[in-house]
Design a protein around this motif. Sequence first.
Motif, mmCIF file in Angstrom:
data_model
loop_
_atom_site.group_PDB
_atom_site.id
_atom_site.type_symbol
_atom_site.label_atom_id
_atom_site.label_comp_id
_atom_site.label_asym_id
_atom_site.label_seq_id
_atom_site.Cartn_x
_atom_site.Cartn_y
_atom_site.Cartn_z
ATOM 1 N N SER A 153 0.842 -1.199 0.000
ATOM 2 C CA SER A 153 0.000 0.000 0.000
ATOM 3 C C SER A 153 0.873 1.243 0.000
ATOM 4 O O SER A 153 1.909 1.295 0.648
ATOM 5 N N ILE A 154 0.476 2.239 -0.773
ATOM 6 C CA ILE A 154 1.224 3.495 -0.746
ATOM 7 C C ILE A 154 0.525 4.520 0.139
ATOM 8 O O ILE A 154 0.852 5.700 0.124
ATOM 9 N N GLY A 155 -0.432 4.055 0.914
ATOM 10 C CA GLY A 155 -0.992 4.910 1.945
ATOM 11 C C GLY A 155 -1.998 5.933 1.460
ATOM 12 O O GLY A 155 -2.180 6.968 2.075
ATOM 13 N N ILE A 156 -2.654 5.649 0.341
ATOM 14 C CA ILE A 156 -3.689 6.561 -0.127
ATOM 15 C C ILE A 156 -5.019 5.805 -0.133
ATOM 16 O O ILE A 156 -5.101 4.704 -0.665
ATOM 17 N N SER A 157 -6.039 6.401 0.468
ATOM 18 C CA SER A 157 -7.367 5.784 0.437
ATOM 19 C C SER A 157 -7.851 5.749 -1.005
ATOM 20 O O SER A 157 -7.631 6.700 -1.754
ATOM 21 N N ASP B 266 22.444 16.902 -2.178
ATOM 22 C CA ASP B 266 22.066 16.814 -3.593
ATOM 23 C C ASP B 266 20.664 16.228 -3.744
ATOM 24 O O ASP B 266 19.893 16.644 -4.604
ATOM 25 N N GLU B 267 20.372 15.258 -2.883
ATOM 26 C CA GLU B 267 19.051 14.634 -2.918
ATOM 27 C C GLU B 267 17.958 15.659 -2.583
ATOM 28 O O GLU B 267 16.936 15.754 -3.254
ATOM 29 N N LEU B 268 18.247 16.435 -1.547
ATOM 30 C CA LEU B 268 17.280 17.468 -1.129
ATOM 31 C C LEU B 268 17.081 18.506 -2.241
ATOM 32 O O LEU B 268 15.952 18.926 -2.523
ATOM 33 N N LEU B 269 18.177 18.881 -2.892
ATOM 34 C CA LEU B 269 18.081 19.853 -3.983
ATOM 35 C C LEU B 269 17.312 19.264 -5.170
ATOM 36 O O LEU B 269 16.568 19.965 -5.857
ATOM 37 N N THR B 270 17.490 17.962 -5.376
ATOM 38 C CA THR B 270 16.747 17.298 -6.453
ATOM 39 C C THR B 270 15.255 17.288 -6.136
ATOM 40 O O THR B 270 14.416 17.528 -7.009
ATOM 41 N N PHE B 271 14.928 17.029 -4.876
ATOM 42 C CA PHE B 271 13.521 17.084 -4.477
ATOM 43 C C PHE B 271 12.945 18.477 -4.671
ATOM 44 O O PHE B 271 11.817 18.638 -5.115
ATOM 45 N N GLY B 272 13.754 19.468 -4.350
ATOM 46 C CA GLY B 272 13.325 20.844 -4.557
ATOM 47 C C GLY B 272 13.034 21.092 -6.035
ATOM 48 O O GLY B 272 12.051 21.733 -6.394
ATOM 49 N N PHE B 273 13.882 20.518 -6.865
ATOM 50 C CA PHE B 273 13.733 20.637 -8.329
ATOM 51 C C PHE B 273 12.421 19.976 -8.787
ATOM 52 O O PHE B 273 11.715 20.493 -9.654
ATOM 53 N N PHE B 274 12.081 18.837 -8.191
ATOM 54 C CA PHE B 274 10.857 18.119 -8.563
ATOM 55 C C PHE B 274 9.592 18.778 -8.004
ATOM 56 O O PHE B 274 8.495 18.561 -8.506
ATOM 57 N N GLU B 275 9.767 19.525 -6.929
ATOM 58 C CA GLU B 275 8.607 20.027 -6.197
ATOM 59 C C GLU B 275 7.691 20.888 -7.071
ATOM 60 O O GLU B 275 6.470 20.864 -6.916
ATOM 61 N N GLU B 276 8.273 21.594 -8.002
ATOM 62 C CA GLU B 276 7.483 22.448 -8.897
ATOM 63 C C GLU B 276 6.429 21.612 -9.636
ATOM 64 O O GLU B 276 5.312 22.069 -9.885
ATOM 65 N N VAL B 277 6.806 20.370 -9.971
ATOM 66 C CA VAL B 277 5.865 19.484 -10.664
ATOM 67 C C VAL B 277 4.856 18.905 -9.664
ATOM 68 O O VAL B 277 3.649 18.945 -9.890
ATOM 69 N N SER C 59 -3.340 18.664 -7.032
ATOM 70 C CA SER C 59 -4.166 19.297 -6.013
ATOM 71 C C SER C 59 -4.376 18.391 -4.801
ATOM 72 O O SER C 59 -4.742 18.852 -3.737
ATOM 73 N N GLN C 60 -4.108 17.081 -4.954
ATOM 74 C CA GLN C 60 -4.312 16.174 -3.818
ATOM 75 C C GLN C 60 -3.038 16.065 -2.977
ATOM 76 O O GLN C 60 -2.029 15.548 -3.446
ATOM 77 N N ALA D 177 2.326 13.713 -1.264
ATOM 78 C CA ALA D 177 3.184 13.145 -0.215
ATOM 79 C C ALA D 177 3.612 11.724 -0.571
ATOM 80 O O ALA D 177 4.774 11.346 -0.383
ATOM 81 N N ALA D 178 2.670 10.928 -1.098
ATOM 82 C CA ALA D 178 2.986 9.535 -1.417
ATOM 83 C C ALA D 178 4.033 9.455 -2.533
ATOM 84 O O ALA D 178 4.947 8.630 -2.487
ATOM 85 N N LEU D 179 3.903 10.331 -3.513
ATOM 86 C CA LEU D 179 4.873 10.319 -4.614
ATOM 87 C C LEU D 179 6.250 10.753 -4.135
ATOM 88 O O LEU D 179 7.262 10.205 -4.535
ATOM 89 N N ARG D 180 6.256 11.747 -3.251
ATOM 90 C CA ARG D 180 7.538 12.198 -2.717
ATOM 91 C C ARG D 180 8.223 11.046 -1.972
ATOM 92 O O ARG D 180 9.412 10.804 -2.144
ATOM 93 N N THR D 181 7.425 10.317 -1.197
ATOM 94 C CA THR D 181 7.982 9.179 -0.455
ATOM 95 C C THR D 181 8.510 8.115 -1.413
ATOM 96 O O THR D 181 9.593 7.554 -1.202
#
Lengths: 444, 253
Positions: free
Chosen positions: A85-89, A405-416, A421-422, A427-431
């Motif tokens: 499970s990825i933790g989404i109802s 570098d990982e954190l900066l990469t996440f920052g780079f992805f965050e715009e997408v 809207s959910q 959160a699940a995708l970030r995990t």
Amino acid sequence: MTTTTAPLPPAPVGAFTRAAFEAHLASLPPLPEWWLARKRAAFERFAALPLPVRTDEAWRFSNVSGLTLDGFAPPAPARAVPFASIGISKAARLIFANGRLFSREILAPDLGRRGVVVDTLQNALREHGDLVREHLLAQPARLGSGKFSALHEAFLVDGAFVHVPRGVEVELPIGIFSFALGDHAAVFPHTLVVADEGARVTVIDYFGSQDDTERQLAIGANDLYAGHGARITYVGKQDWSHQALALQSNSTVVRRDAGVQSLNVHLGARQARHESHSQLQAPGANSEMLSLTVARDEQEFDQRTLQIHQAPNTRSDLLYKNALLQRARTIFSGLIVVDPDAQKTDAYQSNRNLMLSDEADANSLPGLEIQANDVRCTHGATTSRIDPEQEFYLQARGIPKRAADELLTFGFFEEVLNRLSQDDLHAALRTLIQTKFAGEKAAR
Amino acid sequence: MSSLVIHDLHVSIGDKPIVKGLSLTVNSGEVHAIMGPNGTGKSTLAKVIAGHPDYTVTGGDVLLDGRSVLAQEADERARAGLFLAFQYPSEIPGVSIANFLRAAVQARLPEGEEIDATAYYKRLYAKMDLLKIDRKFTSRAVNEGFSGGEKKRCEILQMAMLEPKMAVMDETDSGLDIDALRIVSDGVNALRGPGLGVLMITHYQRLLNHIVPDFVHVMYDGRIVKSGDKSLALDLESRGYDWVKQELAALPA
């Protein structure tokens, strides 16, 4: 230099011979005539078409030598799946293993009463034949994968069918899980989503394997049809075995005042090609095409996109972001087409590559083909590296270089991810992406 | 009891010497101020202590609690207890302050130990209350679109969370109006105590009205040329740096 004319060699079919095709048909329940005829025609196309070669424009920069079909076979039915499970109802969950239905759960009890169908394609062919016939693989493959799309159609066993009737909103996402299990397994997952007038639905398509060392072939497709004023959110998470050859093609059709948002997250496979084709067919149609890729080791991710504006006042917005590690490769080739009468088109296309290694290789081919004169179109590609000052800033807080570098990469992805809207999906995708980075650390 | 010892430090950028034999000791509980004209090597000193890769140490040493830090990467130094409050903090798009600080706190835990999220947020909110920072701040991307004052407050919040042994504060007053300066100074004063040594780098005396130093050093041409107590800062304020330069010129070479 002399030139000789040699007879054309037979087109390669690998394990997908005529005999294998007949055996595949024999394994299926009785099919409607039209579908059987289409499968047979698809097999003939597949058998006649050559594999792509280096000089094909649609395969520019791709590793065409990796496209071999040899050695794969339709797999045995699976007895268990690595479902987690990825933790989404969810409103409903379909799990497919090696192309066949493993389990089907309707979790929101009112779905049936509201006329929402979440079922297999095999059942839908019987019970909703007209809808399936109208929308299943109805758009031609235009981005280069004709041979593979034909193979998909010919050898398609089963898939998911989601139909949301007029005016119905499905609040929770519908989850579809497709697993490939076993070495040399070939799977052909398919998801068909039809949202009637004013309907709303979110579909999460998950693709995975049990074992990252198994060589597999996954040729998948999805058809998204958003009727008048409908809204479809589609999230594809590709996490096939790291030895898989994966080809996925998407067809999105958007009708008047409808909107489709698709986000594909690409993590798995050794070589993955993703073709995405959006048609804005009527005024007010809107397609948002998003993608995130973590490319590492020797992985190749090859993305080809087409945004076709066929009516005035339509909008499309594409944002594809890739993070490249080690010796990974990415290819992005995108085309915006604006038909002559599609005035007041708004079309955007952006591909951004973050290079985390000097040996990685990102190729970008953005393109426009505009035949209307009153449009707003922009396209662009950027390739950047980790900013050393940002990296130092994080390190100065005690965060090791790699985690920085990982954190900066996440920052780079965050715009997408922020476009979703959910919040729980975000959160699940970030995990999921985090796990991929963590897995890489553990493995190496 | 901690100590930061800078011993006969020489630093170059490329072939150009910037810091030319600087020595200084900061002990826990002490606040030192380094003042000096522009271009004298103050910011270089701050970055070298923190481990910025662009600078080459050509001689001397920097020791934290008796151990040289020069062979350590910036992140190792930070985990050992050094903190640099940046003059120009970087903007990190897409990374929230909460996630950034969480990663920094996580990095200080033993391998394999996961951060206790509840305790982390409790502590973060307590520090924010102490520094009078709105909780909405935590969900903003680090320094992105921040005003000068917000950036500096964010630096102080990080310092409060990471509880360093030694903090080097590089021109913390630059770009601040008087209200922001007061807020930031109150923050630093709230963190002052026997467990923390502070090395403040500043061009202007005005910061020292708010954060009163125990020692004041004048840096000129890559070295400390004069040391004293807080009255030295007031002398500099009234007489300017030329006075120091003239005094130096009068000394036998």
